[in-house]
Design a protein around this motif. Structure first.
Motif, short mmCIF file in Angstrom:
data_model
loop_
_atom_site.label_atom_id
_atom_site.label_comp_id
_atom_site.label_asym_id
_atom_site.label_seq_id
_atom_site.Cartn_x
_atom_site.Cartn_y
_atom_site.Cartn_z
N UNK A 255 12.28 -83.74 21.08
CA UNK A 255 13.55 -84.09 22.08
C UNK A 255 14.82 -84.09 21.59
N UNK A 256 14.81 -84.42 20.16
CA UNK A 256 16.07 -84.67 19.60
C UNK A 256 16.61 -84.28 18.23
N UNK A 257 15.49 -84.18 17.55
CA UNK A 257 15.68 -83.49 16.13
C UNK A 257 15.37 -81.98 16.15
N UNK A 258 16.41 -81.22 16.86
CA UNK A 258 15.85 -79.77 16.97
C UNK A 258 17.50 -79.17 16.91
N UNK A 259 17.28 -77.71 16.79
CA UNK A 259 18.59 -76.92 16.49
C UNK A 259 19.30 -77.12 17.61
N UNK A 260 20.60 -77.47 17.85
CA UNK A 260 21.49 -77.39 18.72
C UNK A 260 21.99 -78.92 19.40
N UNK A 261 21.12 -80.05 19.02
CA UNK A 261 21.40 -81.36 19.23
C UNK A 261 22.53 -81.88 18.29
N UNK A 262 23.37 -82.59 18.73
CA UNK A 262 24.26 -83.43 17.69
C UNK A 262 23.93 -84.55 17.21
N UNK A 290 9.98 -76.24 30.57
CA UNK A 290 10.19 -76.85 31.95
C UNK A 290 9.14 -76.52 32.83
N UNK A 291 8.90 -75.08 32.63
CA UNK A 291 7.80 -74.75 33.88
C UNK A 291 6.41 -74.75 33.38
N UNK A 292 6.11 -75.38 32.30
CA UNK A 292 4.71 -75.62 31.59
C UNK A 292 4.20 -76.85 32.44
N UNK A 293 3.61 -76.70 33.33
CA UNK A 293 2.78 -77.80 34.38
C UNK A 293 1.97 -78.43 33.22
N UNK A 338 20.65 -78.37 27.15
CA UNK A 338 20.02 -77.68 26.25
C UNK A 338 18.53 -77.69 26.64
N UNK A 339 17.97 -76.58 26.75
CA UNK A 339 16.33 -76.43 27.17
C UNK A 339 15.81 -75.27 26.40
N UNK A 340 14.85 -75.57 25.75
CA UNK A 340 13.83 -74.54 25.07
C UNK A 340 12.89 -74.10 26.16
N UNK A 341 12.64 -72.68 26.17
CA UNK A 341 11.61 -71.97 27.18
C UNK A 341 10.14 -72.60 27.31
N UNK A 342 9.80 -72.75 26.13
CA UNK A 342 8.49 -73.30 25.65
C UNK A 342 8.29 -74.23 24.69
N UNK A 347 9.20 -76.33 19.13
CA UNK A 347 8.53 -76.58 17.66
C UNK A 347 9.27 -75.87 16.75
N UNK A 348 9.35 -74.61 16.86
CA UNK A 348 10.26 -73.68 15.69
C UNK A 348 11.40 -74.20 15.68
N UNK A 349 12.15 -74.80 16.52
CA UNK A 349 13.68 -75.30 16.49
C UNK A 349 13.89 -76.51 15.68
N UNK A 350 12.54 -77.10 15.82
CA UNK A 350 12.43 -78.45 15.12
C UNK A 350 12.31 -78.03 13.53
N UNK A 351 11.45 -77.44 13.25
CA UNK A 351 11.17 -77.03 11.95
C UNK A 351 12.11 -76.26 11.30
#
Length: 367
Positions: A255-262, A290-293, A338-342, A347-351
């Motif tokens: 939610x917070x420690x991913x690429x793109x957050x400040x 957001x589309x993953x129920x 900021x929204x990641x599609x999946x 997870x990839x953005x976090x690592x």
């Protein structure tokens, strides 16, 4: 490099048109659809599912398992019950969004006590500090893991941070054990969460803290030891919490420690943040999948973290509907969303961020 963490008070600029407009539209949504912003039958059904898995897994582990595979299956069910209840029941209850009734919210939030930590401490650590000051080093305790990891560019760098993307899952798996066995007690003894003093406690809260801790250790470690060798009980305890802690940590990190957050700080020599509170939330928070129920169901809507941070007193069951309102308003006011599609992309953005923060900064001094 030395830390640039904040130790004093922080002030945000006055609320502007962006959040005033957004809040009015969200209020209008609930009025027009004639629904309450708290939980509904979907949340209550998940409550039954979560507790059903906990009790089925626990009873099976203590009294019925007769093989390693049966123990693994029961332990996995117990861990999943903990996860579903923590994300869906405890989280909404502690925020006061599970029900219109205050005592029901307290009971739902007390799940935190049932699974080993403390609702009292969680409310200050998470509801107040994290939700008010996300990604502000020194105020947001969620990005503070001491020297073991570097989760903000404002934190001190150490040589072992080069490997943090590799060993992070091990630390994440220890989260719930760390909270229940050490961190909660440390906060009570020091009377602090990070740099912030604990709020005054009601007369019953400290006795309740130690009572529920004893009850937790009683049902997780003492009672099972009457039926199984202690080493087996301890192994099951560690394995269940490793799954629980890993999932819990990773979801909150996405939610917070991913690429793109400040990771903003007040202007030097000032306690004033550059952006108003709502814009700060947008700049430091990300949605994903957001589309993953299934993800939304399992994670208690925490994949809609932007909506949660803006409206934490609204139950997560409404976040998918609110997300389109938030996105449209952000577009109108040129506020980043900021929204990641999946889940995989988040997870990839976090690592990738862990790897980036693990590199030695050009201005870092030798340690």
């Amino acid at each position: 490099m030395t830390s640039k963490s904040v130790s004093g008070s922080v002030v945000f600029p006055p609320r502007g048109d962006f959040f005033n407009t957004l809040k009015a539209r969200v209020d209008a949504y609930f009025h027009e659809h004639r629904v309450e912003p708290t939980g509904n039958w979907k949340l209550y059904a998940k409550t039954l599912l979560g507790y059903g898995l906990i009790f089925a897994g626990y009873i099976s582990l203590v009294w019925f398992v007769d093989s390693l595979w049966a123990a693994l299956l029961a332990g996995f069910a117990l861990a999943q019950g903990y996860i579903i209840v923590a994300f869906n029941v405890m989280h909404d209850g502690a925020h006061g969004s599970y029900s219109k009734r205050r005592w029901v919210n307290w009971l739902a939030g007390a799940t935190m006590d049932f699974i080993g930590s403390s609702q009292m401490l969680w409310k200050q650590k998470h509801n107040q500090l994290h939700h008010t000051y996300p990604n502000i080093d020194g105020k947001d305790d969620d990005i503070t893991i001491g020297p073991l990891m570097r989760l903000s560019p404002n934190q001190k760098w150490y040589p072992w941070h080069r490997l943090q993307a590799l060993y992070a899952p091990v630390l994440y798996a220890m989260l719930t054990m760390y909270l229940g066995l050490f961190s909660d007690f440390h906060k009570i003894v020091t009377n602090k969460i990070g740099n912030t003093s604990l709020q005054p406690k009601a007369g019953w809260e400290l006795p309740w803290f130690f009572t529920h801790k004893l009850a937790y250790f009683g049902y997780t470690l003492v009672l099972p030891s009457f039926f199984h060798p202690f080493w087996q009980v301890l192994l099951a305890f560690v394995c269940v919490h490793a799954v629980f802690g890993l999932v819990l940590s990773l979801v909150f990190q996405l939610a917070h420690t991913v690429e793109g957050t400040d990771f903003p700080l007040p202007a030097e020599g000032s306690n004033r943040m550059p952006d108003e509170w709502a814009v700060h939330q947008m700049n430091t928070t990300a949605d994903f999948a957001p589309r993953n129920k299934l993800a939304t169901f399992y994670m208690g809507g925490l994949n809609f973290q932007v909506e949660h941070h803006l409206f934490h007193r609204i139950s997560h069951v409404h976040y998918p509907a609110l997300s389109s309102i938030v996105r449209k308003t952000c577009e109108e006011f040129a506020v980043r969303y900021l929204c990641f599609p999946s889940v995989r992309a988040a997870v990839a953005a976090h690592f990738r961020l862990l790897h980036s923060l693990g590199r030695r900064p050009a201005y870092a001094s030798p340690v």
